[in-house]
Structures are given as structure tokens and as C-alpha cells.
Enzyme design. Sequence first.
Site, PDB file in Angstrom:
ATOM      1  N   ARG A  34       0.833  -1.211   0.000  1.00 54.65           N
ATOM      2  CA  ARG A  34       0.000   0.000   0.000  1.00 54.65           C
ATOM      3  C   ARG A  34       0.864   1.255   0.000  1.00 54.65           C
ATOM      4  NH1 ARG A  34      -3.560   1.439   4.725  1.00 54.65           N
ATOM      5  NH2 ARG A  34      -2.075   0.018   5.643  1.00 54.65           N
ATOM      6  N   SER A 130       3.384 -21.676   8.403  1.00 56.12           N
ATOM      7  CA  SER A 130       3.962 -21.643   9.750  1.00 56.12           C
ATOM      8  C   SER A 130       5.484 -21.621   9.699  1.00 56.12           C
ATOM      9  CB  SER A 130       3.528 -22.866  10.555  1.00 56.12           C
ATOM     10  OG  SER A 130       4.179 -22.857  11.816  1.00 56.12           O
ATOM     11  N   LYS A 184      -4.000 -25.142   9.986  1.00 50.04           N
ATOM     12  CA  LYS A 184      -3.057 -24.170  10.579  1.00 50.04           C
ATOM     13  C   LYS A 184      -3.559 -23.722  11.963  1.00 50.04           C
ATOM     14  CE  LYS A 184       0.408 -21.423  11.121  1.00 50.04           C
ATOM     15  NZ  LYS A 184       0.179 -20.256  11.862  1.00 50.04           N
ATOM     16  N   HIS A 187      -2.775 -26.425  14.305  1.00 58.29           N
ATOM     17  CA  HIS A 187      -1.322 -26.363  14.541  1.00 58.29           C
ATOM     18  C   HIS A 187      -1.039 -25.365  15.663  1.00 58.29           C
ATOM     19  CE1 HIS A 187       2.461 -24.165  14.120  1.00 58.29           C
ATOM     20  NE2 HIS A 187       3.007 -25.300  13.720  1.00 58.29           N
ATOM     21  N   ASN A 188      -1.661 -24.214  15.556  1.00 56.29           N
ATOM     22  CA  ASN A 188      -1.423 -23.172  16.568  1.00 56.29           C
ATOM     23  C   ASN A 188      -2.009 -23.558  17.925  1.00 56.29           C
ATOM     24  OD1 ASN A 188      -0.346 -21.809  14.382  1.00 56.29           O
ATOM     25  ND2 ASN A 188      -1.154 -19.838  15.021  1.00 56.29           N
ATOM     26  N   GLU A 191       0.387 -25.698  19.360  1.00 61.39           N
ATOM     27  CA  GLU A 191       1.527 -24.825  19.731  1.00 61.39           C
ATOM     28  C   GLU A 191       1.265 -24.175  21.109  1.00 61.39           C
ATOM     29  OE1 GLU A 191       2.732 -21.913  16.611  1.00 61.39           O
ATOM     30  OE2 GLU A 191       2.417 -20.395  18.149  1.00 61.39           O
TER      31      GLU A 191
HETATM   32  C1  6PG Z   1       3.536 -20.004  13.222  1.00 59.88           C
HETATM   33  C2  6PG Z   1       3.037 -19.234  14.404  1.00 59.88           C
HETATM   34  C3  6PG Z   1       2.514 -17.918  13.929  1.00 59.88           C
HETATM   35  C4  6PG Z   1       2.416 -16.891  15.028  1.00 59.88           C
HETATM   36  C5  6PG Z   1       1.181 -17.033  15.832  1.00 59.88           C
HETATM   37  C6  6PG Z   1       1.364 -16.745  17.285  1.00 59.88           C
HETATM   38  O1  6PG Z   1       3.021 -21.102  13.046  1.00 59.88           O
HETATM   39  O2  6PG Z   1       4.415 -19.521  12.528  1.00 59.88           O
HETATM   40  O3  6PG Z   1       2.031 -19.923  15.059  1.00 59.88           O
HETATM   41  O4  6PG Z   1       1.341 -18.159  13.248  1.00 59.88           O
HETATM   42  O5  6PG Z   1       3.531 -16.869  15.799  1.00 59.88           O
HETATM   43  O6  6PG Z   1       0.306 -16.112  15.278  1.00 59.88           O
HETATM   44  O7  6PG Z   1       0.122 -16.690  17.816  1.00 59.88           O
HETATM   45  P1  6PG Z   1      -0.248 -15.862  19.080  1.00 59.88           P
HETATM   46  O8  6PG Z   1       0.145 -14.449  18.824  1.00 59.88           O
HETATM   47  O9  6PG Z   1      -1.708 -16.062  19.195  1.00 59.88           O
HETATM   48  O10 6PG Z   1       0.551 -16.480  20.182  1.00 59.88           O
END
Ligand code: 6PG
Length: 472
Positions: A34, A130, A184, A187-188, A191
Site C-alpha cells: 500500500r 507456519s 493451521k 497447529h497453533n 503450539e
Molecule cells: C507459526 C506461528 C505464527 C504466530 C502465531 C502466534 O506457526 O508460525 O504460530 O502463526 O507466531 O500467530 O500466535 P499468538 O500471537 O496467538 O501467540
Amino acid sequence: MAQAEVGLIGLGVMGANLALNIAENGFPIAVYNRTTEKTEAFYAEAGDLQDKIVPCESFEALVAAIRPPRPIIIMVKAGDPVDQQIAALKELLEANDIIIDAGNANFRDTQRRFDDLKDSGLTFIGMGVSGGEEGARHGPSIMVGGTPESYDRVSEMLDAISAKYKGQPCSAYLGTDGAGHFVKTIHNGIEYADMQMIAEVYGVLRDGVGMTAPEIGDVFARWDNGRLDSYLTEITAKVLKATDPETGQPVPDIILDRAGQKGTGRWSVIEAQQMGVPATVIEAAVAARSLSAAKAEREAAEDVYGAGRGALDLLDRDELIDDLELALFAGKISAYAQGFAVMAAASDEFGWNLPMDTIAKIWRAGCIIRSQFLDDIAASFEKDRDLSNLLMAPDFVAMMKSAHPSLRHIVSTAVKAGIAVPALSAALAYFDGYRQGRGTANLIQAQRDFFGAHSFERIDAEGAHHGPWGLD
Ligand code: 6PG
């Protein structure tokens, strides 16, 4: 220069790194931001890769620079900004062009966008990426949802830019519409669970044993050579051993105990609840982050109640550390079992036919939860594609049998000392609940029937029954 193979909108940290990765792998890319200054600065700093990059000052120029059918990656903040980019692009694109959202979108938004574009002749890919900044630049894990035809147009490029596990690309087509973004999200969620359980183990060693951050870092560094070998174990060791140059203190000691969250963990739990699948370890992790955010309230409560935390009743520190390793491992098995069970339910609900073995495989490198452990998960799903729960995979049965006593020991020891271990506790409770052939829901059914005539099933007869509750 020949026409670009792909376009990218949004040269923030992730977008810029992904664009450089694409260019470095030999795919000419047209880029747009942008603010034109950002595009210019990006191009100026691209060095040798400049001859593979077409900096564009307008959407029109971007679209004109790409070979049709045009794949255009959007890497902007999730939510409204994505819809705005789509609306603007829609005016300029032609049939079969592909809009790719590579941000952390809610898969329900992805499904809506996919459907909205159906009649326009354009296609939509929701692509989970990710690996953070480093992954975007040198090889992320890539989870694709869309039509197989649109995936064909970009698969070679995605394979090339993705991380490799023993030479195999960590990128795959997972299903239609929101499949990639859903995977994804989970995955998070996993995480979050992994990170929370690691933080709880840190808490046991810091508050229960009185170890310093660098000492705990040494423990994690050792664990990184064993069954807990993973990116998160590795970085935890590094973080714990880092020193603050200003104060000379361990860095973790000068960081406020308040963690943010952008939504993917919460979405994992919401979707699990919608489908009626337990995801209690992830839920505990999300809740722990929310509680962490209420710093002032926690401080006030400590004034009222006291922290109530004491040293562990410790006979042998090394033995405790060995137990902690196994406890964390058992906790991981529960958390991943839940995450995969949520994906299996979503696969049925949305007709995605998610390939669980492939998902585990593309998580083995590039992504934040990458680990040795995921190779074992991939092997189990490869042996049995219809595996109902990871806890029932023969290899995991053996692992869990040897690890769950340690999880019980650590949870009970921490609870006695007043050290909160919500995710590890949830992992243990899930395991204990899962392995009960007869639980206590018979009483719930009786209560429901008593107050609402909801009926119950008998163990010795078919059909719906009501109780003789002696209501008079
Ligand atoms: C990834 C991470 C990425 C990011 C998250 C963190 O897989 O590369 O998960 O997506 O670090 O958004 O999430 P939070 O800010 O909710 O902890």
C-alpha cells in the site's frame, strides 16, 4: 524480464520474507505494498534477487506483470483488510486467476471467501504458513486449502519454497475451501498447548525446586537430545540461557508474565466445542494465557490469599527432572491426540477428507511445533489411516504406558506444592477419562431424566427409559 509467476501483496515481515524466498527459488515475483516507499525499500534491499522481483506501484501494474492464470498471495492482517484486497483485485482479475490468503485467517472466513468467489470465475486458496519470519524466508510449513486445479498452478513453487524434511517438501494440498486454514489453526492450538506445558515445567523447576533460568535452560538443552527433541524445546533452552545486557540478569527474569494471543488458539477451542470434541489441554493453555493477561487482578489476589506456593517435597532432584521429562512427553501425547481428533471431526463435518499422515509429515520441519515426535505420529497414521485417536496407536500405547505414571507424579506433586499446572493436569485428566470403560455419566443421565425427563439408556435393555424417581 519474463512475466512474473506469482504476485504478492503486503510487504510486512512475513510477506517480504516469503517474497524473497520465492524469488530465491527462481520464481519471478511481482510485489505490491500500500505504501510505495515500502515496496521501494524492499526492492532496494533485495540485492542479487532484484532480477526476479517486479516492484509494482498499483494493483493494475501487479496484475499486468503476472502470467495468467495469476496466483496472487495476500499477506496482510487477518480480517477486513483481506476482504478489502479481494474486493479490489476482483475488479482486475480474469477467470481462473487465484487469490491466495497466506495469513492466519479464521477458516470460516476462508470458506465464505471461497464461496463468494465461486461465481466470479476466480478461485481462492486459504494457505496456512507456519515458521515465523525465519520460516517464511528459508522454508515454512505450508498447508493448502482450495481446489485441486488451483493448487496445481502453484504446487511446484510451494514445494520449492517450503521446508524439507529429509528431502521431502513440507507443503501439501489438504482439502477444499478452509481445510488449510483449519489445519493451521489446530497447529497453533497445539503450539499453545506445547508452550504452556513447557512453561508449567519451568514453573515447577523455578518455584518448586528453586533453580535459576540458566540452570533450567541446561535441562531443556539436554532434553532436546532425547524424546522431547523439538524446535520449541531448543528455543526454550536458548531463551532461558540468554542474559539481559542492561541488567546482567537472565532475560526471562526481566520479562513481564503477561502473554498475548491473536486468536488461533481460541478458535481451535471454539471449533472443538462446536463439534463436541474434547480439546482440554489446548483450552487450558488458552485460559492460562487469558489469566496471564489479568496481571493487576492476580497481584491483588496474591495480596489477599498469598501465592500459596511452596518448595517441593524433594528427595532427589535428578529423579524429579527425569520424571518431568516423561510428564511433559505424556502431556504432549494427550495434547496431540486431542488436536488430531479435532481435525478428524472437522474433516467429517466439512467433507475435507484430511490426510492425517500428510499433516503430521508437513509439520516435521519448518513450522513452530516441528519435532522428532511428529515423525512418530506420521508413521502411526501411515500404518492406520483410520486411527480413532493417537492414544490407540500401538507405538503411542507403549509410549504412554511408560510415561503416564510420571505425569501423575508431577501433577500431584505440583498440586500439593500449590504450583498451577493447568495444561498438564488437563492432559492427565483427559487420559484418565479416555481410558475409563465405565465413567460417571450414568449419574448425569439420571439427573437429566429426573429434572427434565430426558430419558436414559439401560445397560441391560434397548431403548429409552425413565426412572422411578419417587417424585412424591
Ligand atoms: C507459526 C506461528 C505464527 C504466530 C502465531 C502466534 O506457526 O508460525 O504460530 O502463526 O507466531 O500467530 O500466535 P499468538 O500471537 O496467538 O501467540
